[in-house]
Design a protein around this motif. Structure first.
Motif, mmCIF file in Angstrom:
data_model
loop_
_atom_site.group_PDB
_atom_site.id
_atom_site.type_symbol
_atom_site.label_atom_id
_atom_site.label_comp_id
_atom_site.label_asym_id
_atom_site.label_seq_id
_atom_site.Cartn_x
_atom_site.Cartn_y
_atom_site.Cartn_z
ATOM 1 N N THR A 299 0.869 -1.191 0.000
ATOM 2 C CA THR A 299 0.000 0.000 0.000
ATOM 3 C C THR A 299 0.898 1.230 0.000
ATOM 4 O O THR A 299 1.212 1.804 1.058
ATOM 5 N N PRO A 300 1.397 1.641 -1.183
ATOM 6 C CA PRO A 300 2.379 2.742 -1.247
ATOM 7 C C PRO A 300 1.890 4.040 -0.604
ATOM 8 O O PRO A 300 2.688 4.798 -0.045
ATOM 9 N N ASP A 301 0.594 4.344 -0.683
ATOM 10 C CA ASP A 301 0.107 5.596 -0.093
ATOM 11 C C ASP A 301 0.265 5.605 1.426
ATOM 12 O O ASP A 301 0.681 6.609 2.029
ATOM 13 N N LYS A 302 -0.060 4.477 2.074
ATOM 14 C CA LYS A 302 0.111 4.397 3.522
ATOM 15 C C LYS A 302 1.598 4.404 3.899
ATOM 16 O O LYS A 302 1.987 4.986 4.923
ATOM 17 N N LEU A 303 2.436 3.750 3.100
ATOM 18 C CA LEU A 303 3.873 3.756 3.361
ATOM 19 C C LEU A 303 4.420 5.178 3.298
ATOM 20 O O LEU A 303 5.186 5.620 4.166
ATOM 21 N N GLN A 304 4.017 5.909 2.269
ATOM 22 C CA GLN A 304 4.474 7.294 2.133
ATOM 23 C C GLN A 304 3.986 8.149 3.296
ATOM 24 O O GLN A 304 4.721 8.987 3.842
#
Length: 524
Positions: free
Chosen positions: A109-114
């Motif tokens: 989940t790239p958005d949560k990681l960012q």
């Protein structure tokens, strides 16, 4: 980076030493990222095979054991994957691979990681692994429900310490915050956010909970024992049924095999019986031939006796006459010789209806024998006329030997003409052996047989061009008509119409072809 020497350490000040320490840590972090890229290059291009390693994992376990082995390599790859998922402006917030462990579960989940990295970067310019773990908990919190028993075990053993010196994290302490997958291992969470599955033997024994055997009330114990007994009885029943089924199947299979063996023995007995009958027939034929050979020897002996009786006295004493004893002997031997063959007087009245050539041959032989016995030139000339040779004893004997093989010649020629697809070459291979008696066997053949021989000879002399009446087959070896026999029934100049023998039962019996699609048929 500063290289220290013990003799020069007294003159260092704080600024120089601090700068050297900062550069050393930066170099360590940079080398970790560099070795991650080099490991990926080794794996993706399969360079490890040049070192005689079958897989990348085998290479890591063999060459990198002192650096943590394949497990350390996987951690580096995972850290690299986390960094590559982040945008460029946030990548510098992660300075070492160990800081990415709490961020691994957000890679998908790239958005949560960012978002988690951004939260950690707001609190500190260079966040630690604990800061990232705290930010991850804010972005994607995890909840855990525990039973009373689990709570009691966690309370009794909240922190553990790695006691195995061979383990990479020897001496580090961590918390048991998750359920163990089995009774031999524990999931330990360290302060930097890393969670590892560690064997109980590698942890301090005083803090590792060992499961106890579960106890039940007496009424439950009796029920469980009853259920176990019923289960055991059911297993025994199923085992008995399975054993009976296997025995029945084995008996059925054995019975079928016995029937097959009996049937094969019966077939073998039948074949052997047929062979015995054929052998008996051959023995009967051989016995008949032996009897004929004996009779032939007896006949030759009688003729020899007759010749000896005639030669006992000089020719001048006979005076063109014969004594009464020689005449009786001659008449007796001639009569015996002709008794089982032909009757000259009956042939003079009624001509033979069958086997004319054989009758003429026997007549010539009889006249030849009479001429030799009686020294009669007229009988010798008559024998020469009948046999078709010169009026000499040698010529008549040679002609008689030729005519003696006439029945065999006729039989061989008729046998080759009766074969399917007979050609002129097949006929000539047999006929050339009997060329000296061609007129004899030609007279014995029927009109249909002589016409067939003439047609075969004409066909062999024709040019190698497919035309009306040609026997052909298809030129394509991958078609079924390549081995089939057909006859050209119509010539359409550029094309021909072929009637195939294998299509006689079909409604469509012919087909049109170009000449280059066909070839002359050759028997297989």
């Amino acid at each position: 980076m500063l290289i220290l020497d013990r003799s020069e350490t007294s003159g260092l000040d704080y600024a120089v030493l601090n700068t050297s320490i900062q550069e050393t840590f930066a170099a360590i972090d940079r080398f970790e990222w560099q070795v991650s890229d080099e490991l990926r290059l080794m794996r993706d291009n399969s360079y490890y095979k040049n070192g005689a390693y079958i897989s990348f994992e085998e290479y890591c376990e063999s060459e990198l054991t002192k650096h943590g082995g394949y497990r350390k390599v996987k951690d580096l790859f995972a850290a690299k994957r986390v960094v590559e998922t982040l945008p460029e402006d946030l990548r510098d917030k992660i300075t070492k691979p160990s800081q990415t462990r709490p961020l691994l579960r957000l890679v998908k989940t790239p958005d949560k990681l960012q978002q988690a990295v951004a939260i950690a970067a707001q609190e500190k310019p260079f966040p630690t692994a604990a800061d990232f773990a705290k930010a991850v908990q804010q972005v994607a919190p995890t909840t855990k429900r525990t039973t009373k028993k689990e709570k009691s075990q966690t309370q009794l053993c909240n922190f553990v310490t790695v006691s195995s010196q061979s383990y990479p994290r020897y001496g580090d302490s961590g918390a048991i915050e998750a359920d163990a997958p089995n009774v031999l291992q524990q999931i330990v969470t360290f302060p930097d956010g890393e969670r590892l599955l560690i064997n109980n033997g590698e942890l301090d024994a005083a803090s590792v909970p060992f499961p106890k055997e579960q106890t039940y009330p007496p009424e439950y114990t009796e029920a469980i024992a009853q259920i176990k007994k019923q289960h055991q009885q059911e297993l025994e029943r199923l085992s008995q049924e399975l054993r009976i089924s296997l025995q029945t199947e084995a008996s059925t299979r054995a019975e079928e095999q016995a029937k097959e063996q009996i049937q094969s023995l019966q077939n073998l007995y039948k074949q052997q019986k047929e062979k015995n009958i054929q052998l008996q027939q051959r023995l009967d034929e051989m016995e008949s031939l032996r009897q004929l050979e004996v009779e032939n020897q007896q006949l030759k002996q009688r003729i020899q006796d007759l010749e000896n009786a005639v030669q006992e006295r000089p020719q001048e004493q006979w005076g063109n006459t014969m004594t009464q004893q020689a005449s009786k002997a001659l008449n007796k031997q001639v009569k015996l010789a002709l008794e089982k063959t032909i009757d000259l007087r009956s042939l003079a009245v009624v001509p033979p209806k069958e086997n004319t050539q054989e009758c003429l041959r026997l007549m010539g032989m009889a006249l030849k024998n009479l001429a030799s016995a009686m020294n009669n030139n007229q009988a010798l000339e008559a024998a020469a006329i009948i046999l078709g040779s010169e009026p000499t004893t040698q010529a008549i004997a040679y002609r008689a030997e030729q005519l003696q093989i006439l029945p065999q010649a006729v039989s061989d020629i008729r046998q080759v003409l009766a074969k399917s697809g007979c050609t002129w070459q097949d006929y000539w291979a047999v006929a050339q052996e009997y060329e000296v008696i061609k007129s004899g066997y030609w007279a014995e053949l029927t009109n249909q047989e002589t016409d067939l021989i003439t047609a075969l000879q004409n066909a062999s002399s024709q040019p190698d061009t497919i035309g009306l009446g040609s026997i052909v087959a298809h030129t394509d070896p991958y078609r079924t008509l390549y081995i089939e026999r057909g006859e050209v029934v119509e010539d359409l100049e550029e094309e021909v119409v072929v009637a195939w023998d294998c299509w006689k039962e079909r409604s469509k019996k012919t087909e049109r072809y170009f000449r280059d699609e066909l070839r002359f048929w050759q028997p297989q």
